[in-house]
Scaffold this motif. Structure first.
Motif, short mmCIF file in Angstrom:
data_model
loop_
_atom_site.label_atom_id
_atom_site.label_comp_id
_atom_site.label_asym_id
_atom_site.label_seq_id
_atom_site.Cartn_x
_atom_site.Cartn_y
_atom_site.Cartn_z
N HIS A 83 14.66 42.28 30.06
CA HIS A 83 14.65 43.47 28.98
C HIS A 83 15.64 43.35 28.16
O HIS A 83 15.75 43.50 27.14
N ASP A 120 6.71 54.26 22.70
CA ASP A 120 6.83 52.81 23.21
C ASP A 120 6.66 53.34 24.77
O ASP A 120 6.70 54.36 25.37
N TRP A 121 5.81 52.35 25.42
CA TRP A 121 5.64 52.35 26.63
C TRP A 121 6.71 51.59 27.64
O TRP A 121 7.68 50.84 27.05
N GLU A 122 7.05 52.06 28.84
CA GLU A 122 8.12 51.49 29.90
C GLU A 122 7.52 51.80 31.01
O GLU A 122 7.92 52.73 31.87
N GLN A 152 5.93 55.93 34.04
CA GLN A 152 6.01 55.36 32.62
C GLN A 152 7.35 56.21 32.11
O GLN A 152 7.39 57.42 32.23
N ARG A 157 11.22 56.11 19.76
CA ARG A 157 12.29 55.34 19.70
C ARG A 157 13.19 55.90 18.54
O ARG A 157 14.19 55.86 18.44
N GLN A 207 3.25 44.60 29.70
CA GLN A 207 4.45 44.04 30.78
C GLN A 207 3.68 43.55 31.92
O GLN A 207 2.69 43.97 32.52
N THR A 241 12.84 49.33 33.16
CA THR A 241 11.78 48.75 32.66
C THR A 241 12.02 47.23 32.73
O THR A 241 13.09 46.92 31.96
N VAL A 245 8.56 45.58 26.03
CA VAL A 245 8.51 46.83 25.55
C VAL A 245 7.90 46.55 23.91
O VAL A 245 8.07 45.53 23.39
N TYR A 254 3.44 50.07 18.81
CA TYR A 254 3.85 51.46 19.30
C TYR A 254 2.29 52.04 20.00
O TYR A 254 1.01 51.41 19.35
#
Length: 280
Positions: A83, A120-122, A152, A157, A207, A241, A245, A254
């Protein structure tokens, strides 16, 4: 041992379903999850002798976050090498720590409202503290952990990156901390320091990594955090994470209303959150 928040009550997840902790203990333990972590050693001992023959099936939609109201929520930034590389950032010399406010926490199968078009996802391994940790060594760190769960660290952002590197608000909208489906104690895992984890949006994997790519392992995080602030039973640590991403993609990608975000960690479980529009 696996402990869940089922219908808002502490429950032990076993083969065949779940057992309500308060009912099974004839009221010796209450239904409140926070009280479970405050009396963690006794809960572990009771669970080891529990008659599971009366377990009842349950529906996933009734599972809440396994630590729904922690006193402290820690989150770690730039804690995977991949990352850091994709973001063009140097590896930190100490954990880059911020907080997610507890009101963002929700369950593993809850709908999450998107406040904008830049969420956004993480995927993250989430640690829940079971024994107060203060000036803990790395060697003793896992002994202070109640268990781990899937999480998550959802991130808006624009807010995150506009706030002078203070990430907390952009990561604390309602529903931005889904956790679950339950808590798994470390002894249930072959190697709690090396777990596969990942997430997918509408079936497309975004991911796919392992926790052994962490810059700071779980024991290192607990040692460094507890050297500064006591970690209390029920406290939550979002451990960072891996790569993959949306903000670093070309073009950026997104989450959109109507999509489903699936998240998993090896040996722990899976979540599935539906994304909805603001006000839905």
């Amino acid at each position: 041992m696996r402990i869940a928040n089922l219908h808002g009550r502490a429950a032990l997840v076993v083969d065949g379903g779940a057992v309500d902790l308060a009912s099974a203990s004839d009221g010796w333990f209450g239904p409140d999850l926070a009280a479970v972590y405050d009396d963690w050693a006794a809960v572990r001992e009771f669970a080891s002798t529990l008659d599971t023959s009366h377990a009842e099936p349950f529906e996933e939609k009734h599972l809440g976050a396994p630590s729904p109201q922690p006193r402290q929520v820690f989150a770690i930034g730039v804690n995977y090498r991949a990352h850091a590389e994709e973001a063009g950032m140097a590896l930190p010399s100490m954990p880059a720590t911020f907080t997610k406010y507890p009101t963002c926490i929700t369950g593993a199968f809850a709908d999450v409202a998107l406040p904008s078009a830049h969420v956004d996802w993480e995927v993250e391994l989430v640690v829940v503290i079971g024994v107060r940790a203060e000036h803990v060594t790395e060697a003793d760190a896992w002994a202070h952990v109640a268990g781990v769960t899937v999480g998550q660290d959802l991130s808006e952002r624009i807010v995150q990156l506009s706030a002078g590197a203070q990430f907390s608000l952009g990561k604390s909208f309602p529903g931005f901390g889904p956790m679950g489906p339950w808590l798994v104690t470390p002894d249930e895992l072959d190697n709690p320091d090396d777990l596969a984890l990942g997430c997918a949006v509408d079936g497309e994997t975004m991911q796919d990594a392992r926790t052994n790519d962490m810059v700071f392992s779980v024991p290192q995080l607990i040692a460094q955090l507890s050297a500064i602030v006591p970690l209390l039973p029920g406290d939550v640590i979002f451990t960072g994470t891996p790569g993959g991403v949306g903000v670093t993609r070309q073009p950026s990608r997104y989450l959109q209303p109507g999509e489903h975000l699936d998240t998993w960690i090896e040996g722990v479980g899976r979540m599935r959150n539906r994304l909805v529009g603001a006000g839905t």
